[in-house]
Design a protein around this motif. Structure first.
Motif, PDB file in Angstrom:
ATOM      1  N   VAL A   1      -2.804  -7.374   3.658  1.00  0.00           N
ATOM      2  CA  VAL A   1      -4.221  -7.457   4.045  1.00  0.00           C
ATOM      3  C   VAL A   1      -4.845  -8.723   3.467  1.00  0.00           C
ATOM      4  O   VAL A   1      -4.348  -9.281   2.488  1.00  0.00           O
ATOM      5  N   ASP A   2      -5.961  -9.157   4.088  1.00  0.00           N
ATOM      6  CA  ASP A   2      -6.706 -10.282   3.513  1.00  0.00           C
ATOM      7  C   ASP A   2      -7.852  -9.718   2.654  1.00  0.00           C
ATOM      8  O   ASP A   2      -7.919  -8.500   2.414  1.00  0.00           O
TER       9      ASP A   2
ATOM     10  N   ALA B   1      -6.844  -1.696   6.071  1.00  0.00           N
ATOM     11  CA  ALA B   1      -6.036  -0.832   5.187  1.00  0.00           C
ATOM     12  C   ALA B   1      -6.645  -0.863   3.795  1.00  0.00           C
ATOM     13  O   ALA B   1      -7.386  -1.796   3.439  1.00  0.00           O
ATOM     14  N   ALA B   2      -6.346   0.167   2.999  1.00  0.00           N
ATOM     15  CA  ALA B   2      -6.901   0.263   1.636  1.00  0.00           C
ATOM     16  C   ALA B   2      -5.984   1.116   0.781  1.00  0.00           C
ATOM     17  O   ALA B   2      -5.215   1.930   1.294  1.00  0.00           O
ATOM     18  N   GLY B   3      -6.119   0.928  -0.544  1.00  0.00           N
ATOM     19  CA  GLY B   3      -5.391   1.781  -1.488  1.00  0.00           C
ATOM     20  C   GLY B   3      -3.939   1.376  -1.663  1.00  0.00           C
ATOM     21  O   GLY B   3      -3.567   0.223  -1.411  1.00  0.00           O
ATOM     22  N   ASP B   4      -3.129   2.340  -2.077  1.00  0.00           N
ATOM     23  CA  ASP B   4      -1.727   2.046  -2.397  1.00  0.00           C
ATOM     24  C   ASP B   4      -0.924   1.560  -1.198  1.00  0.00           C
ATOM     25  O   ASP B   4       0.201   1.087  -1.361  1.00  0.00           O
ATOM     26  N   ALA B   5      -1.483   1.689   0.007  1.00  0.00           N
ATOM     27  CA  ALA B   5      -0.780   1.210   1.208  1.00  0.00           C
ATOM     28  C   ALA B   5      -0.734  -0.308   1.273  1.00  0.00           C
ATOM     29  O   ALA B   5       0.062  -0.858   2.025  1.00  0.00           O
TER      30      ALA B   5
ATOM     31  N   GLY C   1      -2.516  -9.943  -6.602  1.00  0.00           N
ATOM     32  CA  GLY C   1      -3.321  -9.308  -7.650  1.00  0.00           C
ATOM     33  C   GLY C   1      -3.587  -7.832  -7.410  1.00  0.00           C
ATOM     34  O   GLY C   1      -4.351  -7.202  -8.144  1.00  0.00           O
ATOM     35  N   LYS C   2      -2.952  -7.234  -6.436  1.00  0.00           N
ATOM     36  CA  LYS C   2      -3.156  -5.807  -6.119  1.00  0.00           C
ATOM     37  C   LYS C   2      -2.803  -4.925  -7.323  1.00  0.00           C
ATOM     38  O   LYS C   2      -1.778  -5.111  -7.964  1.00  0.00           O
ATOM     39  N   THR C   3      -3.677  -3.944  -7.630  1.00  0.00           N
ATOM     40  CA  THR C   3      -3.349  -2.942  -8.646  1.00  0.00           C
ATOM     41  C   THR C   3      -3.269  -1.580  -7.964  1.00  0.00           C
ATOM     42  O   THR C   3      -4.041  -1.293  -7.053  1.00  0.00           O
ATOM     43  N   MET C   4      -2.338  -0.764  -8.401  1.00  0.00           N
ATOM     44  CA  MET C   4      -2.103   0.551  -7.784  1.00  0.00           C
ATOM     45  C   MET C   4      -2.851   1.599  -8.600  1.00  0.00           C
ATOM     46  O   MET C   4      -2.249   2.360  -9.357  1.00  0.00           O
ATOM     47  N   LEU C   5      -4.159   1.631  -8.457  1.00  0.00           N
ATOM     48  CA  LEU C   5      -4.983   2.560  -9.227  1.00  0.00           C
ATOM     49  C   LEU C   5      -5.988   3.242  -8.315  1.00  0.00           C
ATOM     50  O   LEU C   5      -6.342   2.708  -7.256  1.00  0.00           O
TER      51      LEU C   5
ATOM     52  N   THR D   1     -12.718   0.539  -4.141  1.00  0.00           N
ATOM     53  CA  THR D   1     -13.296  -0.760  -3.754  1.00  0.00           C
ATOM     54  C   THR D   1     -12.714  -1.218  -2.426  1.00  0.00           C
ATOM     55  O   THR D   1     -13.434  -1.710  -1.552  1.00  0.00           O
ATOM     56  N   GLU D   2     -11.385  -1.055  -2.296  1.00  0.00           N
ATOM     57  CA  GLU D   2     -10.741  -1.501  -1.051  1.00  0.00           C
ATOM     58  C   GLU D   2     -11.226  -0.652   0.133  1.00  0.00           C
ATOM     59  O   GLU D   2     -11.417  -1.169   1.231  1.00  0.00           O
ATOM     60  N   GLY D   3     -11.436   0.638  -0.120  1.00  0.00           N
ATOM     61  CA  GLY D   3     -11.894   1.539   0.942  1.00  0.00           C
ATOM     62  C   GLY D   3     -13.278   1.141   1.434  1.00  0.00           C
ATOM     63  O   GLY D   3     -13.533   1.103   2.637  1.00  0.00           O
ATOM     64  N   LEU D   4     -14.172   0.832   0.490  1.00  0.00           N
ATOM     65  CA  LEU D   4     -15.512   0.451   0.963  1.00  0.00           C
ATOM     66  C   LEU D   4     -15.507  -0.928   1.602  1.00  0.00           C
ATOM     67  O   LEU D   4     -16.250  -1.174   2.562  1.00  0.00           O
ATOM     68  N   THR D   5     -14.640  -1.811   1.154  1.00  0.00           N
ATOM     69  CA  THR D   5     -14.519  -3.116   1.825  1.00  0.00           C
ATOM     70  C   THR D   5     -13.981  -2.918   3.240  1.00  0.00           C
ATOM     71  O   THR D   5     -14.491  -3.516   4.202  1.00  0.00           O
ATOM     72  N   ALA D   6     -12.977  -2.061   3.384  1.00  0.00           N
ATOM     73  CA  ALA D   6     -12.408  -1.788   4.717  1.00  0.00           C
ATOM     74  C   ALA D   6     -13.482  -1.183   5.629  1.00  0.00           C
ATOM     75  O   ALA D   6     -13.591  -1.540   6.806  1.00  0.00           O
TER      76      ALA D   6
END
Ligand SMILES: Cc1cc2nc3c(=O)[nH]c(=O)nc-3n(C[C@H](O)[C@H](O)[C@H](O)COP(=O)(O)OP(=O)(O)OC[C@H]3O[C@@H](n4cnc5c(N)ncnc54)[C@H](O)[C@@H]3O)c2cc1C
Length: 331
Positions: A271-272, A284-288, A293-297, A303-308
Protein backbone atom coordinates in the motif's frame (compact mmCIF):
# COMPACT_ATOMS: atom_id res chain seq x y z
CA UNK A 1 -25.12 -17.98 -6.42
CA UNK A 2 -27.08 -15.78 -4.03
CA UNK A 3 -26.89 -12.08 -4.96
CA UNK A 4 -27.20 -9.24 -2.47
CA UNK A 5 -28.57 -6.34 -4.49
CA UNK A 6 -27.78 -3.56 -2.03
CA UNK A 7 -24.61 -1.79 -3.12
CA UNK A 8 -22.57 -0.51 -0.18
CA UNK A 9 -20.13 2.38 -0.26
CA UNK A 10 -17.52 0.23 1.49
CA UNK A 11 -17.02 -3.50 1.89
CA UNK A 12 -14.54 -4.40 4.64
CA UNK A 13 -13.05 -7.89 4.43
CA UNK A 14 -12.03 -9.14 7.88
CA UNK A 15 -13.51 -8.50 11.32
CA UNK A 16 -10.34 -8.31 13.40
CA UNK A 17 -9.52 -5.21 15.45
CA UNK A 18 -8.56 -3.35 12.25
CA UNK A 19 -11.79 -4.25 10.43
CA UNK A 20 -13.90 -3.32 13.46
CA UNK A 21 -12.31 0.09 13.93
CA UNK A 22 -12.46 0.72 10.18
CA UNK A 23 -16.19 -0.12 10.19
CA UNK A 24 -16.70 2.43 12.98
CA UNK A 25 -14.74 5.09 11.12
CA UNK A 26 -16.46 4.46 7.76
CA UNK A 27 -19.70 5.20 9.61
CA UNK A 28 -18.22 8.45 10.91
CA UNK A 29 -17.57 9.40 7.29
CA UNK A 30 -21.20 8.73 6.44
CA UNK A 31 -20.49 5.73 4.20
CA UNK A 32 -22.75 2.68 4.12
CA UNK A 33 -20.60 -0.18 5.30
CA UNK A 34 -20.64 -3.96 5.23
CA UNK A 35 -18.05 -6.07 7.05
CA UNK A 36 -17.51 -9.72 6.18
CA UNK A 37 -15.71 -12.05 8.59
CA UNK A 38 -14.83 -15.65 7.81
CA UNK A 39 -15.15 -16.84 11.41
CA UNK A 40 -18.09 -17.03 13.77
CA UNK A 41 -16.55 -14.44 16.10
CA UNK A 42 -15.17 -10.96 15.59
CA UNK A 43 -11.80 -9.83 16.94
CA UNK A 44 -9.35 -11.75 14.73
CA UNK A 45 -6.03 -12.63 16.34
CA UNK A 46 -6.78 -10.62 19.48
CA UNK A 47 -9.77 -12.79 20.29
CA UNK A 48 -8.00 -15.95 19.17
CA UNK A 49 -4.59 -15.54 20.82
CA UNK A 50 -5.06 -13.01 23.62
CA UNK A 51 -8.62 -13.39 24.95
CA UNK A 52 -7.53 -13.56 28.59
CA UNK A 53 -4.12 -11.89 28.30
CA UNK A 54 -3.57 -8.30 29.27
CA UNK A 55 -2.69 -5.84 26.50
CA UNK A 56 -0.82 -2.71 27.63
CA UNK A 57 -0.14 -0.77 24.44
CA UNK A 58 -3.51 0.71 23.46
CA UNK A 59 -3.49 4.48 23.94
CA UNK A 60 -5.68 5.63 26.83
CA UNK A 61 -6.29 2.11 28.17
CA UNK A 62 -3.63 1.18 30.75
CA UNK A 63 -4.46 -2.53 30.51
CA UNK A 64 -7.24 -4.62 29.03
CA UNK A 65 -7.83 -8.27 28.15
CA UNK A 66 -8.23 -9.16 24.47
CA UNK A 67 -11.84 -10.23 25.05
CA UNK A 68 -12.74 -6.95 26.76
CA UNK A 69 -11.04 -4.93 24.03
CA UNK A 70 -12.99 -6.77 21.33
CA UNK A 71 -16.28 -6.28 23.23
CA UNK A 72 -15.62 -2.55 23.46
CA UNK A 73 -14.68 -2.41 19.79
CA UNK A 74 -17.86 -4.24 18.80
CA UNK A 75 -19.85 -1.67 20.77
CA UNK A 76 -17.93 1.18 19.13
CA UNK A 77 -18.34 -0.29 15.62
CA UNK A 78 -22.09 -0.76 16.16
CA UNK A 79 -22.54 3.00 16.76
CA UNK A 80 -23.12 3.57 13.05
CA UNK A 81 -24.80 0.22 12.45
CA UNK A 82 -22.66 -1.38 9.77
CA UNK A 83 -23.95 -4.63 8.31
CA UNK A 84 -21.83 -7.43 9.78
CA UNK A 85 -21.71 -10.87 8.16
CA UNK A 86 -20.11 -13.88 9.86
CA UNK A 87 -18.87 -17.23 8.53
CA UNK A 88 -18.15 -16.17 4.96
CA UNK A 89 -14.70 -16.42 3.40
CA UNK A 90 -14.26 -14.01 0.48
CA UNK A 91 -12.80 -15.97 -2.38
CA UNK A 92 -12.99 -13.62 -5.38
CA UNK A 93 -13.16 -9.89 -6.03
CA UNK A 94 -14.09 -8.62 -9.49
CA UNK A 95 -14.20 -5.00 -10.62
CA UNK A 96 -17.12 -4.71 -13.03
CA UNK A 97 -17.43 -2.38 -16.02
CA UNK A 98 -19.52 0.05 -13.95
CA UNK A 99 -16.55 0.22 -11.46
CA UNK A 100 -18.54 -1.65 -8.80
CA UNK A 101 -16.81 -4.47 -6.97
CA UNK A 102 -18.44 -7.90 -6.68
CA UNK A 103 -17.12 -10.03 -3.85
CA UNK A 104 -18.04 -13.70 -3.82
CA UNK A 105 -17.72 -15.95 -0.79
CA UNK A 106 -16.89 -19.67 -0.87
CA UNK A 107 -20.56 -20.22 -0.05
CA UNK A 108 -21.44 -18.54 -3.41
CA UNK A 109 -22.87 -15.37 -1.90
CA UNK A 110 -22.26 -12.17 -3.88
CA UNK A 111 -21.72 -8.82 -2.15
CA UNK A 112 -21.43 -5.52 -4.00
CA UNK A 113 -19.68 -2.28 -3.10
CA UNK A 114 -18.16 0.83 -4.60
CA UNK A 115 -14.92 0.43 -2.62
CA UNK A 116 -13.19 -2.37 -0.71
CA UNK A 117 -10.97 -2.25 2.38
CA UNK A 118 -8.89 -5.37 2.92
CA UNK A 119 -8.46 -5.97 6.68
CA UNK A 120 -7.80 -9.70 6.52
CA UNK A 121 -4.49 -9.83 8.36
CA UNK A 122 -2.51 -12.52 6.56
CA UNK A 123 -5.54 -14.81 6.62
CA UNK A 124 -7.24 -17.01 9.16
CA UNK A 125 -5.61 -19.24 11.74
CA UNK A 126 -7.47 -22.44 12.56
CA UNK A 127 -6.47 -24.69 15.45
CA UNK A 128 -5.27 -28.15 14.48
CA UNK A 129 -8.10 -30.24 15.87
CA UNK A 130 -8.09 -33.53 17.68
CA UNK A 131 -8.54 -36.51 15.40
CA UNK A 132 -10.22 -38.66 18.05
CA UNK A 133 -13.54 -40.25 17.23
CA UNK A 134 -16.51 -38.40 18.79
CA UNK A 135 -14.50 -35.35 19.83
CA UNK A 136 -16.86 -33.09 17.80
CA UNK A 137 -19.58 -34.01 20.33
CA UNK A 138 -17.71 -32.14 23.05
CA UNK A 139 -16.51 -29.11 21.06
CA UNK A 140 -19.36 -26.75 21.93
CA UNK A 141 -19.14 -27.32 25.67
CA UNK A 142 -16.13 -29.03 27.23
CA UNK A 143 -13.45 -29.45 24.56
CA UNK A 144 -11.66 -26.19 23.75
CA UNK A 145 -8.90 -25.14 21.35
CA UNK A 146 -8.26 -21.79 22.98
CA UNK A 147 -8.31 -20.52 26.54
CA UNK A 148 -11.12 -18.00 26.89
CA UNK A 149 -13.86 -17.20 29.40
CA UNK A 150 -11.78 -18.31 32.39
CA UNK A 151 -14.82 -18.37 34.66
CA UNK A 152 -16.08 -21.55 33.01
CA UNK A 153 -13.07 -23.40 34.48
CA UNK A 154 -13.62 -22.13 38.02
CA UNK A 155 -13.63 -25.04 40.49
CA UNK A 156 -13.46 -27.59 37.64
CA UNK A 157 -11.05 -30.42 36.81
CA UNK A 158 -9.22 -29.39 33.67
CA UNK A 159 -6.84 -31.31 31.44
CA UNK A 160 -4.53 -29.54 28.99
CA UNK A 161 -3.11 -31.58 26.11
CA UNK A 162 -0.08 -30.10 24.37
CA UNK A 163 3.60 -30.64 23.63
CA UNK A 164 4.18 -26.89 23.25
CA UNK A 165 5.01 -24.10 25.73
CA UNK A 166 1.45 -22.81 25.06
CA UNK A 167 0.20 -25.83 27.03
CA UNK A 168 2.41 -24.85 30.00
CA UNK A 169 1.09 -21.30 29.83
CA UNK A 170 -2.53 -22.50 29.81
CA UNK A 171 -1.96 -24.97 32.66
CA UNK A 172 -0.30 -22.30 34.85
CA UNK A 173 -3.05 -19.78 34.04
CA UNK A 174 -5.66 -22.28 35.17
CA UNK A 175 -3.83 -23.43 38.30
CA UNK A 176 -5.40 -20.79 40.58
CA UNK A 177 -8.84 -21.04 38.98
CA UNK A 178 -9.52 -24.73 38.46
CA UNK A 179 -9.91 -27.32 41.19
CA UNK A 180 -7.24 -29.47 39.56
CA UNK A 181 -5.11 -29.13 36.42
CA UNK A 182 -3.48 -31.97 34.45
CA UNK A 183 -1.02 -31.40 31.61
CA UNK A 184 -0.57 -34.30 29.20
CA UNK A 185 2.24 -34.23 26.64
CA UNK A 186 2.60 -36.97 24.01
CA UNK A 187 6.33 -36.16 23.76
CA UNK A 188 9.14 -36.16 26.33
CA UNK A 189 9.78 -32.41 26.08
CA UNK A 190 7.83 -29.17 25.57
CA UNK A 191 8.58 -27.32 22.32
CA UNK A 192 9.87 -23.74 22.77
CA UNK A 193 9.62 -23.85 26.60
CA UNK A 194 12.24 -21.85 28.49
CA UNK A 195 13.99 -23.20 31.62
CA UNK A 196 12.07 -20.63 33.67
CA UNK A 197 8.71 -21.86 32.33
CA UNK A 198 9.65 -25.48 33.02
CA UNK A 199 10.79 -24.54 36.52
CA UNK A 200 7.47 -22.77 37.21
CA UNK A 201 5.56 -25.76 35.87
CA UNK A 202 7.33 -28.33 38.04
CA UNK A 203 7.06 -26.07 41.11
CA UNK A 204 3.29 -25.76 40.55
CA UNK A 205 0.43 -28.07 41.58
CA UNK A 206 -0.17 -29.10 37.94
CA UNK A 207 0.12 -32.88 37.42
CA UNK A 208 2.36 -33.32 34.38
CA UNK A 209 2.38 -36.54 32.38
CA UNK A 210 4.96 -36.88 29.61
CA UNK A 211 5.14 -39.46 26.84
CA UNK A 212 1.43 -40.11 27.04
CA UNK A 213 -1.50 -39.31 24.78
CA UNK A 214 -5.27 -39.07 25.04
CA UNK A 215 -6.84 -42.31 23.80
CA UNK A 216 -10.58 -41.92 24.58
CA UNK A 217 -13.09 -39.35 25.78
CA UNK A 218 -16.11 -40.29 27.87
CA UNK A 219 -19.07 -38.12 28.76
CA UNK A 220 -22.67 -37.26 28.06
CA UNK A 221 -24.50 -34.50 26.16
CA UNK A 222 -21.27 -32.75 25.24
CA UNK A 223 -19.96 -32.71 28.82
CA UNK A 224 -16.80 -34.67 29.51
CA UNK A 225 -16.66 -37.00 32.51
CA UNK A 226 -13.36 -38.75 32.05
CA UNK A 227 -10.39 -38.99 29.75
CA UNK A 228 -8.39 -42.16 29.14
CA UNK A 229 -4.71 -41.51 28.62
CA UNK A 230 -2.32 -44.10 27.26
CA UNK A 231 1.40 -43.95 27.87
CA UNK A 232 3.77 -44.85 25.10
CA UNK A 233 4.43 -48.06 27.13
CA UNK A 234 0.70 -48.84 26.68
CA UNK A 235 -0.28 -48.17 30.32
CA UNK A 236 -3.79 -46.73 30.49
CA UNK A 237 -5.06 -44.25 33.07
CA UNK A 238 -8.60 -42.99 33.58
CA UNK A 239 -8.80 -39.38 34.83
CA UNK A 240 -11.99 -37.56 35.82
CA UNK A 241 -12.11 -34.32 33.90
CA UNK A 242 -14.73 -31.61 33.27
CA UNK A 243 -12.91 -29.68 30.54
CA UNK A 244 -10.18 -30.51 28.06
CA UNK A 245 -8.04 -27.84 26.37
CA UNK A 246 -6.02 -28.91 23.34
CA UNK A 247 -3.16 -27.04 21.70
CA UNK A 248 -1.80 -28.96 18.70
CA UNK A 249 -0.59 -25.90 16.81
CA UNK A 250 -2.33 -23.74 14.22
CA UNK A 251 -3.01 -24.06 10.51
CA UNK A 252 -2.89 -20.91 8.41
CA UNK A 253 -5.41 -20.28 5.61
CA UNK A 254 -3.79 -17.44 3.68
CA UNK A 255 -5.99 -14.66 2.33
CA UNK A 256 -6.06 -15.07 -1.49
CA UNK A 257 -4.38 -11.74 -2.35
CA UNK A 258 -2.89 -13.06 -5.61
CA UNK A 259 -6.22 -14.17 -6.98
CA UNK A 260 -7.57 -10.70 -6.09
CA UNK A 261 -4.75 -9.34 -8.35
CA UNK A 262 -3.33 -7.31 -5.47
CA UNK A 263 0.36 -6.49 -5.55
CA UNK A 264 2.06 -8.23 -2.63
CA UNK A 265 5.41 -8.33 -0.88
CA UNK A 266 6.19 -11.21 1.52
CA UNK A 267 2.52 -12.28 1.27
CA UNK A 268 1.20 -8.87 2.34
CA UNK A 269 -0.60 -6.23 0.31
CA UNK A 270 1.60 -3.36 -0.85
CA UNK A 271 0.00 0.00 0.00
CA UNK A 272 1.00 3.65 -0.35
CA UNK A 273 0.60 6.32 2.37
CA UNK A 274 -3.14 6.59 1.54
CA UNK A 275 -3.46 2.83 2.19
CA UNK A 276 -4.26 2.48 -1.51
CA UNK A 277 -3.40 -0.78 -3.27
CA UNK A 278 -2.50 -1.24 -6.93
CA UNK A 279 -6.24 -1.50 -7.76
CA UNK A 280 -8.14 1.81 -7.77
CA UNK A 281 -10.94 1.64 -5.19
CA UNK A 282 -9.32 -1.13 -3.12
CA UNK A 283 -7.57 -0.07 0.08
CA UNK A 284 -5.98 -2.15 2.85
CA UNK A 285 -5.15 -1.76 6.55
CA UNK A 286 -3.70 -3.63 9.51
CA UNK A 287 -1.60 -6.78 9.46
CA UNK A 288 -2.60 -7.37 5.82
CA UNK A 289 -0.39 -4.52 4.63
CA UNK A 290 3.21 -3.92 3.70
CA UNK A 291 4.94 -0.53 3.45
CA UNK A 292 8.26 0.83 4.70
CA UNK A 293 8.22 1.08 8.50
CA UNK A 294 5.08 -1.06 8.96
CA UNK A 295 4.47 -2.28 12.53
CA UNK A 296 2.23 -5.27 13.26
CA UNK A 297 0.29 -3.84 16.19
CA UNK A 298 -3.34 -3.27 17.08
CA UNK A 299 -2.87 0.51 17.22
CA UNK A 300 -1.21 0.60 13.78
CA UNK A 301 -4.35 -1.04 12.37
CA UNK A 302 -6.48 1.75 13.85
CA UNK A 303 -4.54 4.53 12.12
CA UNK A 304 -4.32 2.60 8.86
CA UNK A 305 -8.04 1.78 9.04
CA UNK A 306 -9.06 5.40 9.40
CA UNK A 307 -6.66 6.44 6.64
CA UNK A 308 -8.15 3.74 4.38
CA UNK A 309 -11.68 4.97 5.26
CA UNK A 310 -10.72 8.59 4.47
CA UNK A 311 -9.18 7.44 1.18
CA UNK A 312 -12.33 5.51 0.28
CA UNK A 313 -14.36 8.65 1.03
CA UNK A 314 -12.08 10.76 -1.20
CA UNK A 315 -12.39 8.13 -3.96
CA UNK A 316 -16.20 8.28 -3.76
CA UNK A 317 -16.47 12.04 -3.19
CA UNK A 318 -13.32 13.88 -4.23
CA UNK A 319 -14.61 17.17 -2.73
CA UNK A 320 -15.38 15.70 0.72
CA UNK A 321 -13.24 16.96 3.65
CA UNK A 322 -10.07 14.90 4.08
CA UNK A 323 -11.04 13.79 7.59
CA UNK A 324 -13.50 14.32 10.44
CA UNK A 325 -11.76 17.08 12.37
CA UNK A 326 -13.59 16.56 15.65
CA UNK A 327 -15.91 13.82 16.86
CA UNK A 328 -17.48 16.13 19.46
CA UNK A 329 -20.23 16.85 16.92
CA UNK A 330 -21.46 13.29 17.41
CA UNK A 331 -22.42 13.74 21.09
C1 LIG B 1 0.53 -13.92 20.37
C2 LIG B 1 0.32 -12.50 19.90
C3 LIG B 1 0.43 -11.45 20.80
C4 LIG B 1 0.24 -10.12 20.37
N1 LIG B 1 0.32 -9.12 21.29
C5 LIG B 1 0.06 -7.83 20.91
C6 LIG B 1 0.07 -6.76 21.86
O1 LIG B 1 0.30 -6.97 23.06
N2 LIG B 1 -0.19 -5.50 21.40
C7 LIG B 1 -0.45 -5.22 20.08
O2 LIG B 1 -0.70 -4.07 19.73
N3 LIG B 1 -0.47 -6.23 19.15
C8 LIG B 1 -0.22 -7.51 19.54
N4 LIG B 1 -0.25 -8.53 18.61
C9 LIG B 1 -0.50 -8.17 17.19
C10 LIG B 1 -1.99 -7.97 16.96
O3 LIG B 1 -2.67 -9.13 17.39
C11 LIG B 1 -2.24 -7.71 15.47
O4 LIG B 1 -1.49 -6.61 15.04
C12 LIG B 1 -3.73 -7.42 15.22
O5 LIG B 1 -4.51 -8.45 15.75
C13 LIG B 1 -3.99 -7.27 13.70
O6 LIG B 1 -5.38 -7.11 13.52
P1 LIG B 1 -6.01 -7.22 12.05
O7 LIG B 1 -7.47 -6.94 12.24
O8 LIG B 1 -5.25 -6.38 11.10
O9 LIG B 1 -5.80 -8.75 11.60
P2 LIG B 1 -6.38 -10.08 12.26
O10 LIG B 1 -6.50 -9.96 13.72
O11 LIG B 1 -5.53 -11.16 11.70
O12 LIG B 1 -7.86 -10.19 11.67
C14 LIG B 1 -8.10 -10.52 10.34
C15 LIG B 1 -9.51 -11.12 10.23
O13 LIG B 1 -9.83 -11.29 8.85
C16 LIG B 1 -10.50 -12.51 8.65
N5 LIG B 1 -10.25 -12.94 7.26
C17 LIG B 1 -9.08 -13.25 6.70
N6 LIG B 1 -9.23 -13.55 5.39
C18 LIG B 1 -10.57 -13.45 5.14
C19 LIG B 1 -11.38 -13.65 3.96
N7 LIG B 1 -10.82 -14.03 2.80
N8 LIG B 1 -12.72 -13.47 4.06
C20 LIG B 1 -13.29 -13.08 5.24
N9 LIG B 1 -12.56 -12.88 6.38
C21 LIG B 1 -11.22 -13.05 6.33
C22 LIG B 1 -9.86 -13.46 9.68
O14 LIG B 1 -10.75 -14.52 10.00
C23 LIG B 1 -9.62 -12.50 10.87
O15 LIG B 1 -10.70 -12.50 11.78
C24 LIG B 1 -0.05 -9.85 19.01
C25 LIG B 1 -0.17 -10.91 18.10
C26 LIG B 1 0.00 -12.23 18.54
C27 LIG B 1 -0.13 -13.35 17.54
Amino acid sequence: MVENHKVYDVMIIGGGTTGLFTAFYCGMRGMTTKLIESGSQLGGKVRQFLPEKLIYDIGGIPQITGDDLVHQMEEQASKNQPTIIHNQWIETITKNEDALFSLVSTEGIVHQAKTVIVATGTGRFDPVKFKLEDCALYEQKSLHYTISNLEQFSGKRVMVSSNNRVGIEWALTLEDIAEKVYLVNSKKTFQHATDLELHRLYESSVTVTLDSHIAHLHGENGWLEKVITKSNHQTEESIEVDHLLVYNGLKMNPAPFDSWDLKTESNKVVVDHHMATNIKGIFAAGDATSYPGKTMLIASGYTEGLTAANSAKAYLEPKAPAQVYSTVIYR
